[in-house]
Design an enzyme around this catalytic site. Structure first.
Site, PDB file in Angstrom:
ATOM      1  N   CYS A 364       0.790  -1.231   0.000  1.00  0.00           N
ATOM      2  CA  CYS A 364       0.000   0.000   0.000  1.00  0.00           C
ATOM      3  C   CYS A 364       0.826   1.286   0.000  1.00  0.00           C
ATOM      4  CB  CYS A 364      -1.006  -0.009   1.153  1.00  0.00           C
ATOM      5  SG  CYS A 364      -0.373  -0.625   2.714  1.00  0.00           S
ATOM      6  N   ARG A 393       7.584 -11.151   5.249  1.00  0.00           N
ATOM      7  CA  ARG A 393       7.282 -10.891   6.659  1.00  0.00           C
ATOM      8  C   ARG A 393       8.112 -11.822   7.529  1.00  0.00           C
ATOM      9  NH1 ARG A 393       0.731  -9.753   6.132  1.00  0.00           N
ATOM     10  NH2 ARG A 393       1.009  -7.976   4.720  1.00  0.00           N
ATOM     11  N   GLN A 411       0.989 -11.392  -2.894  1.00  0.00           N
ATOM     12  CA  GLN A 411      -0.381 -10.944  -2.652  1.00  0.00           C
ATOM     13  C   GLN A 411      -1.020 -10.453  -3.944  1.00  0.00           C
ATOM     14  OE1 GLN A 411      -0.249  -7.976   0.587  1.00  0.00           O
ATOM     15  NE2 GLN A 411      -1.564  -9.387   1.688  1.00  0.00           N
ATOM     16  N   ASP A 413      -2.862  -8.038  -4.557  1.00  0.00           N
ATOM     17  CA  ASP A 413      -3.166  -6.889  -3.706  1.00  0.00           C
ATOM     18  C   ASP A 413      -3.729  -5.737  -4.525  1.00  0.00           C
ATOM     19  OD1 ASP A 413      -3.305  -5.632  -1.296  1.00  0.00           O
ATOM     20  OD2 ASP A 413      -1.177  -5.159  -1.155  1.00  0.00           O
ATOM     21  N   HIS A 415      -5.654  -1.642  -4.215  1.00  0.00           N
ATOM     22  CA  HIS A 415      -6.016  -0.475  -3.415  1.00  0.00           C
ATOM     23  C   HIS A 415      -6.903   0.424  -4.252  1.00  0.00           C
ATOM     24  CE1 HIS A 415      -2.416  -2.060  -1.437  1.00  0.00           C
ATOM     25  NE2 HIS A 415      -3.078  -1.732  -0.349  1.00  0.00           N
ATOM     26  N   LYS A 501     -12.288  -4.030   8.955  1.00  0.00           N
ATOM     27  CA  LYS A 501     -12.185  -4.834   7.737  1.00  0.00           C
ATOM     28  C   LYS A 501     -13.284  -5.886   7.708  1.00  0.00           C
ATOM     29  CE  LYS A 501      -9.062  -8.438   9.482  1.00  0.00           C
ATOM     30  NZ  LYS A 501      -7.787  -9.160   9.294  1.00  0.00           N
ATOM     31  N   HIS A 547      -8.205  -1.262   1.023  1.00  0.00           N
ATOM     32  CA  HIS A 547      -7.252  -2.334   0.763  1.00  0.00           C
ATOM     33  C   HIS A 547      -8.051  -3.603   0.477  1.00  0.00           C
ATOM     34  CE1 HIS A 547      -3.939  -0.193   3.101  1.00  0.00           C
ATOM     35  NE2 HIS A 547      -5.034   0.413   3.531  1.00  0.00           N
TER      36      HIS A 547
END
Length: 683
Positions: A364, A393, A411, A413, A415, A501, A547
């Protein structure tokens, strides 16, 4: 005659008068208890049946087969197990003993490593304690009394003095309302065993029945701290009936059969070389093909939906993550920084300090920089960025687990930047989008989990943003959840630090639940990155940031799919979709010709022209879980046909090659997930 005083309570929604001091046992009666009532909920909190009910309380029964009842059953079983262990080893130091999903554990210090023989003896003693029908008797104590009673138990003393602060599972040991001890009392009134515990518990050990079993043991650390004392942890499971225990044990066996790590090795999909390190995977050719098919489909779906593709680096200056707020809140799960851009003299001494760089744990912040790279207009909103982002991570090595908990992952991912007014509709649309993608892969059983911030005291401080921000964000997510038509389960305290979320929870083929897609409402990062757009009236406004990830991570999704299908992937996903097997070497050329026709239609095909016997080739195709095995012999070659053999062993002979090719290509193109849909029609 003077009337007896009464007080009113609410029982299952109806007002009822009872005598002061009435317990749950008296309220519900022995018949209800024999029918399975083992505790009660008083003003929403689980209580023992022997506690007096206060005036004005709202009371509900808790049955042993309910979620709360099973938790109480399992926690009671931990006390029985700890009693059995202390009988065997009087000098043992007692740790904590919480219930967990489907079971329980207890930690013990000052004992040797647990052996199978020890487990059998513990189980034998537990069964005796259960049959004795010892009562669980709650008693309140002061800290001073606890210090005397538990003088020989160092871990319990620490829980008393710290009120359980920082202890893993300590909420079941020390409650916020004071200290309590539970005595296991025999029928003659003597105390068999005692433990510092918050409770509640079953009326007696007899209610545990025979629906329990010890499952495994492992090492653990006091309070989960690797610098703390090393302990022995014993796990068990407990169910309302012996039949439910057996059903659970069968599910565990099936889960072991489906373990993606085992199947990944058997099917030659992926591996976890020690030379690379924990939590990192390499995909072999077949696994890489499976991954490619999954990613390609997800990318195509994002293009259809209107996402713009971006790509960002895997390393960045640390300042970026300070700006986003991740380093203060997320530092423990990011890899330690490395230095770059430092200057040295000829002797190798540093003359100018370098920048700290971090491997990115999330995408992000970089997407925000893309949004901020030029002016934005309200006409562009909602603006959706998407990438297959490679993230890292720093999970503890003891926590990583195959593909489902990793240090390096990808991911899917995205946004979305939108106005406050657009956010609600965008969330609704994205939830529907998530579910449609998961359905594409044959997952069909869903519910939603709404994660909000913890509103209690100090716990609230870990979340940033104003009360108004949280109220608006939570309302938007709740409305979207309600509009989905799916079951919504609340998760108070489970929000990200920057906003609430929604997660899509998916049940697999054997009923296990996996968290998949998520959408998070973020009012924090647009402020931190000074993101803005020009509104229709010419003013500059902050966008809302959403997200979202559809699969969660590609690797974890592959692990889940592998277990869901037990490695027998639908034909459209299978790394090898067709295997051709000649009955004898004389038909090798014919098999090659059929293979070329299939390849021309984009089908992934292999021909087994090895020296193995025909029967072994068939067994190998079955073991490799190939969707379509095509067999060719003399009659097939003369007729221009093949014989279809499906994964369940059923066979259809004499199918013209043209029809076979068309059928296979059609099943793949339609992304058929039901094995029945892979069969040839009878016409």
């Amino acid at each position: 005659m003077e009337a007896q005083p009464t007080c009113d309570i609410t029982l299952d929604g109806l007002v009822r008068s009872i005598e002061p001091g009435t317990t749950g046992t008296a309220l519900f009666g022995q018949e209800a208890i024999r029918a399975g009532v083992v505790a009660m909920r008083v003003n929403g909190e689980p209580w023992d049946l022997e506690r007096p009910i206060p005036a004005g309380a709202a009371v509900e029964p808790i049955t042993i087969d309910s979620p709360d009842g099973l938790d109480i059953l399992r926690h009671s079983a931990t006390h029985v197990m700890a009693q059995a262990v202390q009988e065997m080893f009087p000098e043992v130091n007692l740790g904590i003993g919480p219930f967990i999903t489907d079971g329980f554990y207890y930690d013990f210090g000052n004992i040797d490593a647990v052996t199978p023989e020890m487990m059998r003896e513990i189980d034998k003693r537990m069964k005796r304690i259960v049959k004795e029908g010892q009562r669980f008797v709650r008693r309140e104590i002061t800290e001073a009394q606890g210090a005397v009673e538990l003088a020989d138990q160092p871990y319990k003393l620490e829980l008393i003095t710290t009120k359980g602060a920082g202890a893993e599972g300590a909420s079941v040991e020390v409650g916020s309302g004071g200290l309590t001890v539970y005595d296991n009392v025999r029928r003659d009134g003597s105390v068999a065993w005692s433990d510092l515990c918050r409770g509640p518990h079953l009326p007696s050990t007899r209610h545990i029945g025979m629906g329990f079993a010890l499952t495994k043991s492992s090492s653990a650390y006091w309070k989960g701290d690797q610098s703390g004392d090393s302990l022995q942890r014993i796990y068990g499971t407990a169910w309302a009936t012996k039949e439910e225990l057996k059903a659970y044990q069968e599910r565990i066996k099936e889960a072991e059969r489906r373990d993606h790590r085992k199947l990944g090795a058997e099917l030659d999909l992926f591996s976890f070389p020690e030379e690379i390190g924990p939590g990192l995977v390499v995909f072999h050719p077949k696994g890489a093909m499976l991954r490619h098919e999954i990613e390609s489909h997800v990318i195509a779906r994002h293009r259809e939906y209107g996402f713009d593709f971006v790509h960002t680096p895997e390393i960045s200056k640390g300042g970026l993550f300070h700006t986003s707020g991740h380093l203060p809140y997320y530092a423990d799960t990011m890899f330690p920084p490395m230095l770059a851009d430092e200057e040295r003299d000829e002797a190798g001494n540093i003359t100018k300090a370098g920048q700290e760089y971090y491997l990115k744990a999330m995408n992000c912040p970089m997407h925000n920089l893309i949004f901020r790279s030029r002016g934005r207009s309200y006409r562009e909103l909602p603006l959706r960025f998407f990438e297959m982002g490679h993230d890292y991570r720093y999970e503890k090595s003891g926590v990583v687990h195959g593909l489902t908990r990793m240090r390096g992952f990808t991911q899917d991912d995205s946004h979305t930047y939108c106005t406050t007014e657009q956010a609600g509709q965008e969330i609704k649309a994205q939830i529907a989008f998530f579910i449609s993608i998961l359905q594409d892969f044959g997952l069909t059983d869903f519910y939603l989990e709404l994660s909000t911030r913890d509103e209690d005291g100090a716990k609230k401080d870990k979340f940033i943003g104003s009360d108004q921000d949280w109220a608006v964000a939570t309302a938007a997510l709740k409305e979207a959840c309600d509009a989905s038509g799916l079951t919504v389960v609340p998760d108070p305290g489970g929000a990200a630090f920057y906003g609430p979320k929604v997660s899509v929870q998916v049940k697999d083929a054997i009923g296990r639940t996996w968290q998949m897609s998520t959408v998070q409402y973020d009012f924090n990062q647009p402020e931190r990155f000074d993101l803005e757009y020009t509104a229709s009236d010419g003013t500059h406004q902050r966008p809302i940031m959403l997200h979202s990830a559809k699969l969660g991570s590609v690797e974890r999704f592959i692990g889940v799919l592998t277990e869901h299908y037990a490695g027998a992937f639908p034909a459209w996903l299978a790394p090898v979709q067709v295997r051709l097997i000649p009955v004898a070497e004389a038909f090798d050329d014919y098999v090659r010709e059929v293979a070329e026709q299939l390849r021309a239609r984009g089908v992934r095909v292999e021909a087994d022209l090895s020296d193995d016997r025909f029967g072994k080739k068939i067994r190998n195709a079955s073991k490799d879980k190939i969707p379509f095995t095509l067999i060719a012999g003399g009659e097939d070659a003369q007729a221009g046909a093949v014989s279809f053999r499906f994964r369940d062993g059923e066979q259809t002979n004499g199918v013209p090659v043209g029809r076979a090719v068309e059928h296979i290509a059609s099943v793949i193109a339609r992304r058929v997930n039901d094995p029945a849909g892979e069969r040839l029609s009878r016409d």
